[in-house]
Structure formats: structure tokens, C-alpha cells
Design a protein around this motif. Sequence first.
Motif, PDB file in Angstrom:
ATOM      1  N   PHE A 244     -20.867  51.995  21.473  1.00 52.13           N
ATOM      2  CA  PHE A 244     -19.544  51.396  21.729  1.00 52.13           C
ATOM      3  C   PHE A 244     -19.224  50.374  20.626  1.00 52.13           C
ATOM      4  CE2 PHE A 244     -16.888  49.963  25.686  1.00 52.13           C
ATOM      5  CZ  PHE A 244     -15.770  49.820  24.898  1.00 52.13           C
ATOM      6  N   VAL A 245     -20.168  49.477  20.386  1.00 51.56           N
ATOM      7  CA  VAL A 245     -19.931  48.428  19.386  1.00 51.56           C
ATOM      8  C   VAL A 245     -19.800  49.045  17.994  1.00 51.56           C
ATOM      9  CG1 VAL A 245     -20.910  46.392  18.278  1.00 51.56           C
ATOM     10  CG2 VAL A 245     -20.991  46.621  20.779  1.00 51.56           C
ATOM     11  N   ALA A 246     -20.614  50.080  17.721  1.00 47.66           N
ATOM     12  CA  ALA A 246     -20.524  50.745  16.411  1.00 47.66           C
ATOM     13  C   ALA A 246     -19.128  51.343  16.223  1.00 47.66           C
ATOM     14  CB  ALA A 246     -21.596  51.829  16.294  1.00 47.66           C
ATOM     15  N   LEU A 247     -18.589  51.943  17.278  1.00 47.68           N
ATOM     16  CA  LEU A 247     -17.245  52.522  17.203  1.00 47.68           C
ATOM     17  C   LEU A 247     -16.202  51.434  16.914  1.00 47.68           C
ATOM     18  CD1 LEU A 247     -15.237  54.976  17.742  1.00 47.68           C
ATOM     19  CD2 LEU A 247     -15.108  54.099  20.085  1.00 47.68           C
ATOM     20  N   LEU A 248     -16.326  50.324  17.643  1.00 46.54           N
ATOM     21  CA  LEU A 248     -15.357  49.241  17.453  1.00 46.54           C
ATOM     22  C   LEU A 248     -15.431  48.708  16.018  1.00 46.54           C
ATOM     23  CD1 LEU A 248     -15.710  47.266  20.828  1.00 46.54           C
ATOM     24  CD2 LEU A 248     -13.958  48.925  20.180  1.00 46.54           C
ATOM     25  N   ARG A 249     -16.662  48.603  15.502  1.00 44.38           N
ATOM     26  CA  ARG A 249     -16.827  48.095  14.131  1.00 44.38           C
ATOM     27  C   ARG A 249     -16.173  49.061  13.150  1.00 44.38           C
ATOM     28  NH1 ARG A 249     -22.082  46.578  14.274  1.00 44.38           N
ATOM     29  NH2 ARG A 249     -21.436  44.461  14.785  1.00 44.38           N
ATOM     30  N   GLU A 250     -16.479  50.359  13.341  1.00 47.94           N
ATOM     31  CA  GLU A 250     -15.941  51.393  12.449  1.00 47.94           C
ATOM     32  C   GLU A 250     -14.410  51.384  12.461  1.00 47.94           C
ATOM     33  OE1 GLU A 250     -17.483  55.312  13.568  1.00 47.94           O
ATOM     34  OE2 GLU A 250     -15.436  56.056  13.203  1.00 47.94           O
ATOM     35  N   ARG A 251     -13.815  51.167  13.633  1.00 50.82           N
ATOM     36  CA  ARG A 251     -12.347  51.194  13.734  1.00 50.82           C
ATOM     37  C   ARG A 251     -11.704  49.837  13.459  1.00 50.82           C
ATOM     38  NH1 ARG A 251     -10.628  56.047  16.676  1.00 50.82           N
ATOM     39  NH2 ARG A 251     -12.368  57.440  16.313  1.00 50.82           N
ATOM     40  N   GLY A 252     -12.537  48.856  13.120  1.00 51.51           N
ATOM     41  CA  GLY A 252     -11.986  47.528  12.848  1.00 51.51           C
ATOM     42  C   GLY A 252     -11.407  46.875  14.084  1.00 51.51           C
ATOM     43  N   LEU A 253     -11.993  47.163  15.242  1.00 48.83           N
ATOM     44  CA  LEU A 253     -11.428  46.650  16.493  1.00 48.83           C
ATOM     45  C   LEU A 253     -12.250  45.524  17.098  1.00 48.83           C
ATOM     46  CD1 LEU A 253     -10.253  50.026  18.054  1.00 48.83           C
ATOM     47  CD2 LEU A 253      -8.781  48.091  17.450  1.00 48.83           C
TER      48      LEU A 253
ATOM     49  N   GLY B 221     -17.368  39.280  35.571  1.00 50.44           N
ATOM     50  CA  GLY B 221     -18.195  39.932  34.555  1.00 50.44           C
ATOM     51  C   GLY B 221     -17.345  40.753  33.595  1.00 50.44           C
ATOM     52  N   ALA B 222     -16.335  41.435  34.142  1.00 48.43           N
ATOM     53  CA  ALA B 222     -15.439  42.233  33.298  1.00 48.43           C
ATOM     54  C   ALA B 222     -14.540  41.313  32.464  1.00 48.43           C
ATOM     55  CB  ALA B 222     -14.593  43.156  34.166  1.00 48.43           C
ATOM     56  N   ALA B 223     -14.126  40.195  33.075  1.00 47.95           N
ATOM     57  CA  ALA B 223     -13.257  39.251  32.364  1.00 47.95           C
ATOM     58  C   ALA B 223     -13.984  38.674  31.158  1.00 47.95           C
ATOM     59  CB  ALA B 223     -12.811  38.132  33.306  1.00 47.95           C
ATOM     60  N   GLU B 224     -15.284  38.465  31.309  1.00 48.39           N
ATOM     61  CA  GLU B 224     -16.050  37.913  30.191  1.00 48.39           C
ATOM     62  C   GLU B 224     -16.097  38.910  29.035  1.00 48.39           C
ATOM     63  OE1 GLU B 224     -20.191  37.139  30.919  1.00 48.39           O
ATOM     64  OE2 GLU B 224     -20.396  36.152  28.960  1.00 48.39           O
ATOM     65  N   VAL B 225     -16.311  40.180  29.356  1.00 47.10           N
ATOM     66  CA  VAL B 225     -16.324  41.205  28.304  1.00 47.10           C
ATOM     67  C   VAL B 225     -14.934  41.311  27.667  1.00 47.10           C
ATOM     68  CG1 VAL B 225     -16.620  43.660  27.831  1.00 47.10           C
ATOM     69  CG2 VAL B 225     -18.250  42.463  29.303  1.00 47.10           C
ATOM     70  N   ALA B 226     -13.897  41.227  28.491  1.00 43.06           N
ATOM     71  CA  ALA B 226     -12.531  41.278  27.944  1.00 43.06           C
ATOM     72  C   ALA B 226     -12.331  40.162  26.930  1.00 43.06           C
ATOM     73  CB  ALA B 226     -11.507  41.162  29.082  1.00 43.06           C
ATOM     74  N   GLU B 227     -12.750  38.976  27.298  1.00 39.29           N
ATOM     75  CA  GLU B 227     -12.643  37.812  26.425  1.00 39.29           C
ATOM     76  C   GLU B 227     -13.385  38.064  25.100  1.00 39.29           C
ATOM     77  OE1 GLU B 227     -11.329  34.711  26.696  1.00 39.29           O
ATOM     78  OE2 GLU B 227     -12.337  34.034  24.843  1.00 39.29           O
ATOM     79  N   LEU B 228     -14.601  38.611  25.210  1.00 31.96           N
ATOM     80  CA  LEU B 228     -15.406  38.870  24.008  1.00 31.96           C
ATOM     81  C   LEU B 228     -14.783  39.960  23.136  1.00 31.96           C
ATOM     82  CD1 LEU B 228     -18.919  38.686  25.720  1.00 31.96           C
ATOM     83  CD2 LEU B 228     -18.118  37.166  23.882  1.00 31.96           C
ATOM     84  N   LEU B 229     -14.052  40.866  23.771  1.00 34.40           N
ATOM     85  CA  LEU B 229     -13.370  41.936  23.024  1.00 34.40           C
ATOM     86  C   LEU B 229     -12.033  41.467  22.460  1.00 34.40           C
ATOM     87  CD1 LEU B 229     -13.781  45.011  25.445  1.00 34.40           C
ATOM     88  CD2 LEU B 229     -14.663  44.891  23.099  1.00 34.40           C
ATOM     89  N   GLY B 230     -11.577  40.307  22.907  1.00 34.62           N
ATOM     90  CA  GLY B 230     -10.237  39.866  22.551  1.00 34.62           C
ATOM     91  C   GLY B 230      -9.196  40.704  23.266  1.00 34.62           C
ATOM     92  N   ALA B 231      -9.542  41.155  24.472  1.00 33.37           N
ATOM     93  CA  ALA B 231      -8.662  42.066  25.221  1.00 33.37           C
ATOM     94  C   ALA B 231      -8.044  41.363  26.419  1.00 33.37           C
ATOM     95  CB  ALA B 231      -9.464  43.276  25.690  1.00 33.37           C
ATOM     96  N   ASP B 316     -23.837  41.165  25.750  1.00 28.06           N
ATOM     97  CA  ASP B 316     -24.908  40.667  24.873  1.00 28.06           C
ATOM     98  C   ASP B 316     -24.619  40.963  23.409  1.00 28.06           C
ATOM     99  OD1 ASP B 316     -26.312  39.704  26.971  1.00 28.06           O
ATOM    100  OD2 ASP B 316     -27.779  41.364  27.064  1.00 28.06           O
ATOM    101  N   ARG B 317     -24.255  42.221  23.160  1.00 30.80           N
ATOM    102  CA  ARG B 317     -24.021  42.625  21.765  1.00 30.80           C
ATOM    103  C   ARG B 317     -22.783  41.953  21.181  1.00 30.80           C
ATOM    104  NH1 ARG B 317     -26.937  45.797  24.234  1.00 30.80           N
ATOM    105  NH2 ARG B 317     -28.500  47.156  23.260  1.00 30.80           N
ATOM    106  N   LEU B 318     -21.735  41.843  21.983  1.00 30.27           N
ATOM    107  CA  LEU B 318     -20.501  41.237  21.459  1.00 30.27           C
ATOM    108  C   LEU B 318     -20.713  39.753  21.196  1.00 30.27           C
ATOM    109  CD1 LEU B 318     -17.917  43.035  23.777  1.00 30.27           C
ATOM    110  CD2 LEU B 318     -18.264  43.450  21.326  1.00 30.27           C
ATOM    111  N   ARG B 319     -21.499  39.110  22.050  1.00 33.30           N
ATOM    112  CA  ARG B 319     -21.811  37.691  21.863  1.00 33.30           C
ATOM    113  C   ARG B 319     -22.608  37.496  20.580  1.00 33.30           C
ATOM    114  NH1 ARG B 319     -24.270  37.236  26.509  1.00 33.30           N
ATOM    115  NH2 ARG B 319     -22.607  37.213  28.057  1.00 33.30           N
ATOM    116  N   ALA B 320     -23.533  38.419  20.346  1.00 31.43           N
ATOM    117  CA  ALA B 320     -24.367  38.324  19.134  1.00 31.43           C
ATOM    118  C   ALA B 320     -23.525  38.561  17.877  1.00 31.43           C
ATOM    119  CB  ALA B 320     -25.507  39.338  19.212  1.00 31.43           C
TER     120      ALA B 320
END
Lengths: 256, 321
Positions: A244-253, B221-231, B316-320
Motif C-alpha cells: 500500500f505504502v509503496a503504491l502511494l509513494r510511486e503515485r506521489g500520494l 483508529g481509522a481517523a488516525e490513519v486518515a490524518e497520516l494519509l492527509g485524507a 506504523d509505516r506512515l508514521r515512520a
Amino acid sequence: MHAAVVLRLVPDIADDLEISESGNDIDREWVGMKLNEFDDHALEEAVLLKERAGASVTAVALDGDGVDKLLQSAIARGADRVVKITYDELPPLPAAAAVAAILADAIQALGADVVLTGVQTPEDAGGQLAAALGARLGWPHLSAVAGVQPAPDGLIVRQEHSGGYATRVHAAGPVVLGVQSASQPPRYVSGSKLRQAIGVKPEKRAGGEAFAGPVAMVRRLAKPASGGGAAMWKGDADAVADQFVALLRERGLLKG
Amino acid sequence: MATILVYVETRGGAVQPIAFELLAAARSLAAPAGWTVEALVCAADPAAPAVEITAADCVLTMAHPALSPYLPEAHAAALQAVVDERQPDVVLFGYTTAGLDLAPATAGRTGRTLAAYCRTLALDGGALTASAQVYGGKLIAGIEAPLPAVACVMPGAFAEDAGRIAGSPERIVLPAPATLGALKTRVLEELFPEAGGVDLTQASRILCVGRGIGEAAKIAGAAEVAELLGAELAGSRPVIDAGWMPKARQVGKSGTKVRPKLYVAVGVSGAPEHLEGMAKSDLIVAINSDARAPIFGAAHFGAAIDLFDLLPALADRLRAG
Ligand SMILES: Cc1cc2nc3c(=O)[nH]c(=O)nc-3n(C[C@H](O)[C@H](O)[C@H](O)COP(=O)(O)OP(=O)(O)OC[C@H]3O[C@@H](n4cnc5c(N)ncnc54)[C@H](O)[C@@H]3O)c2cc1C
Ligand SMILES: Nc1ncnc2c1ncn2[C@@H]1O[C@H](COP(=O)(O)O)[C@@H](O)[C@H]1O
């Protein structure tokens, strides 16, 4: 005010749905049946009308497997009276006009002046019941109803459209409502209330004459053509998160 | 000559996009059969919206104060009068609130058969045949509706373009039936979305939570991921109806229609009414524990896993970073 609420058992669409040998119905042998989600909201709104305006509530269902239990649960929820309607035969996924023909006389005989049912079911390929009942009864109807309030001279109904647009409609006389959501989420009923209701035996009434006009028929059912659709990520949550993260990185998202 | 009648939905004096999709559907049915397409605009003041309709052979208008804002009883009475008078072989509605009201009402009041949730339409001898989306989009029903028939068509099933082509239709003004003067219902008030709330149409990334989230407390939990995604956080209808999120965050038929760069759906089954609001997003990622969920038919990427396993791993990954 006498509110009739029409309840329907429908297949649980979270289950695996297989097509029957006839090819025009689902295999109903093993599929779980449950109260139609929107009918659940219709029942809640009817009980709220009882609490807010002293309406009497009659729950009505077509006769069939599991219907006694369905109607008993309506009693536990607050319905005053439960009636099952007998009928001869219906094709798979029957046209709304045919179901309306069976129900309309019985509803009129009960003396109901407002009918509530769910706005749709997962299987009404032949149309939705609320508007078909309105046509049959010669009463006005509203679909996509999201809240009903008693008013001194009738009911005030909130009808939802799209994009947050809605209208408030005054209904002065008998009316059929296709309920989408009740004014509050359907209530929880305790096990003890349910056990009490098991003693109630639903009344039985004969439905109206079979529908004489031509109707649409479901000739076959099929799974949607596959193809297109999602590329599926395999593996556990960590593996999926990596992809998922790799896709977002690839798409600049990625955020930032 | 055989005709197809298209019901044109208007709001605030403007033709709704679904009307152009229906005109496209009508033209595709009519052309091979050599049939005529008529469009019907019923409103307090139908003249202005009627001008927008060019892709029909004939545009019918009916004016009456009871016809705006939309009131089901008034429009059902208008349609009954028009259909009884003009006897169309096929009447088309869109699957909208008005379509839910008027397709079964018109069929019932004028003795016509009805096919609902149609994604395709064809004429086959004396019947209209259609494929209809049923069981939350999990199955397709092949319906045969003997003519004369009514069909209710899914939004998104026909492209608007063919319904917008230029033309110079004949224009006919129809009288309003007397029944419009004796209605038992009336519109008290129109309600518009509250200004100042979130506007999902402007969001470039959306994370939408479905009923699979299970309970209000889990939304954090979903809201936190949304925040990390900028969504922006959004919900399917059951999540909104349960009171777990405000109405302005609902995506779908009766919520907001969105087209973000990224749409992540977790615990959303992908019912047609939900897809209608987001299927055109640039990139759709779906997480659902049921590999057969229809959302995977509309998504570009997906995984059939438990959202409660995925969200923490993703956070975890988005935070990192
Ligand atoms: C007129 C009308 C208008 C409507 N408008 C809208 C609208 O605007 N927006 C809208 O959304 N709906 C709308 N609906 C309702 C629509 O038909 C569906 O009922 C709704 O979209 C279903 O929401 P859902 O997918 O969240 O819930 P469900 O269909 O119940 O799906 C829940 C999903 O979560 C999955 N799941 C469960 N647990 C987990 C887990 N732990 N991990 C991962 N996945 C899990 C399940 O497999 C399931 O697929 C409308 C209906 C009507 C009749
Ligand atoms: N507006 C819509 N409503 C319901 N289903 C749709 C809609 N748009 C697309 N779909 C479905 O989503 C899937 C992908 O569509 P597409 O991206 O158009 O190929 C197909 O199964 C379509 O049938």
C-alpha cells in the motif's frame, strides 16, 4: 393513528449467494434470512410514532418460513399487533405490483392510515413496494424517508435526495412511506422481551386477489462478469501495508 | 409510432445530470428500432430547464406550482396524466429518490410492467429486457418486462454525452391535470446542506469507513490513519445513520459524490448506492475481509484482510514516513 409496518425477510447479502438450478433465483436452501435492513428502520419509526403520538402499530408480513419469529420480534420491539398474510404463489424476486396486490386489501381491512416499509430490499428487481402499494391503495407515497414527525393535522415527513438536499413534506391523509432511515437508530431489544414475545401467535389473514396484469419476470441470475476489478495484494497485514505504502509513494500520494 | 418517454428531473430550475444519461439510454434503444424519444419536464416553471434538452425528438413541458419543489404525489399525478394521454411504449426514470417514487407509481397507475436497477436495456420482440443489479451488486438479474414497460436506470450506467447532442426537438406544452389542485401532501420546506461543514468534493484524498468498523469507538483508529494519509474521513450510509459521523461525511447516492485522487475504502461492501458516489475516483484502494465484496469490482487495488489488522500496520509505516 394506525400505522401498519410491512416487514420482509430477505437473504443476508453478506452470505455466499449461489444461483439455484432453475437459474432465475438464488439457492434459498442454505442462505441466511434476515429482516430487511430498511424495514428495520420502518419498524423503529412506527414505534416512535406510537411513543410520540399514541399510534397503534400493526406489523404485517407475507406468510412463510421464519415469519412467526420475525413478527414476534416486532412485538418485542413495541408493535401492538402482528398479522401474517397468506397467498397462493409468487415467482422469484416478484414484481412489486404483485406483492402490493396481495397486501393492499389486508392493510385496508386493518384500518391503517399510514403504511411504513423499507425503501427497498436487495431483491426488488421488479420495483419497490412502497410506491407500488401507494398506487394500489390510491394513497400518496414518499420514498427515501429519513424521519417522520407527528403533526396536529397529519405527519411531517423528511424526504432525502442527494448531496445533502432534503424536503419536509406535510401529509394530511393516509400515506405510504418507504423508509430509508428512522429518526434514531433501531433500538436494541433485550432477550427477556424477546422470550416474552415468543408466546404471541400472529393472526392469519388471506391476501388480496392475485395480480392480474402483466409483470416483469426475472429470467436468469448471474454473477457479474469478472475482469477489470482490483489487483489484489497478497500476504498478511504487514505485507499489504508495505505494498500500500509503496503504491502511494510511486503515485506521489504520500502526505507531505 | 412507438415512443420512449424520458422523465427529466430538475432541481432549482436546473436539469439533473441523470436526465442526460436517460436520454442517452433512450436514444440507444430508439435508434435501431426507429422509435421516437420524448422528454418530459414537469416543474413550476419548466421552460428554462426544457431548453437544456436537445437530444430528444420532442420535449413535453407541464407547468404547475405544485410541481416545484419536487413532490412525489404531484409528479406521480402528472406522469399518470401524460402516460395515459401519450401511451409511450417505454418510460425511463433514473434510480434517484424521484425514480424510487415514480417508477413503481407510474407502472402501478398506468398498468405497465417495471424493471428496476437497470444497467443495460434492450428491446426484444414485445418486451423490454434489462440487466439489473441486485443483492447489493453481488448478482445481475436478467429481467423481461412485457411492453408497455417502465424502467428505472442506475446512475452511471449510460454515458451522458449521447444525451447532450444538439438537435431541435419539437416542443409541446401539456395542460396540468386537475388532480394537481387537490393534493393531500405539500412541501413545507427545502433543506440544503449546512454551509461551513466539511466539503468532501474538495478533498484530494478520502478514507471511507464502512459498517465493517463495527462500532463508533473504533473510528478513532481509522481517523488516525486518515490524518497520516492527509485524507478526509468519510463514512458509508450505515455509519452515518448509526450516528458515528456527521451527515456531511457521507459518500454515495444520498450523500456526496466525490472524485478524489485517492479513495481508500475500509469495511465498505461496495453497494451500488455507495459506488455511485465514488466509482470515478482516480485511485481506489479497498480493504475488506470478504474477497467477494463488490467493492473489489470498482477498486484498482485491494486486499481481502481484516481492517483491524491492516490499519495499525499502515499507521506504523506512515508514521515512520
Ligand atoms: C435510496 C438509497 C440511498 C442510499 N445512499 C447511500 C449512500 O449515499 N452511501 C452509502 O454508503 N450507502 C447508501 N445506501 C445504502 C447502501 O445500499 C448500502 O446499504 C450501504 O452502502 C452499505 O454500507 P457498508 O458497505 O458500510 O455496509 P455493509 O454492506 O454492511 O458492508 C460492510 C462490509 O464490511 C466488511 N467487513 C466486516 N468486518 C470487517 C473487518 N474486520 N475488516 C474488513 N472488512 C470487514 C464486510 O465484509 C462487508 O463487506 C443507500 C440506499 C438506498 C436505498
Ligand atoms: N455509478 C456506478 N454505480 C454502480 N456501479 C458502478 C458505477 N460505476 C461503475 N460501477 C461498477 O464498478 C465496476 C468498475 O466500473 P468501471 O470503473 O466503470 O469499469 C463495474 O462493476 C461497474 O459496473
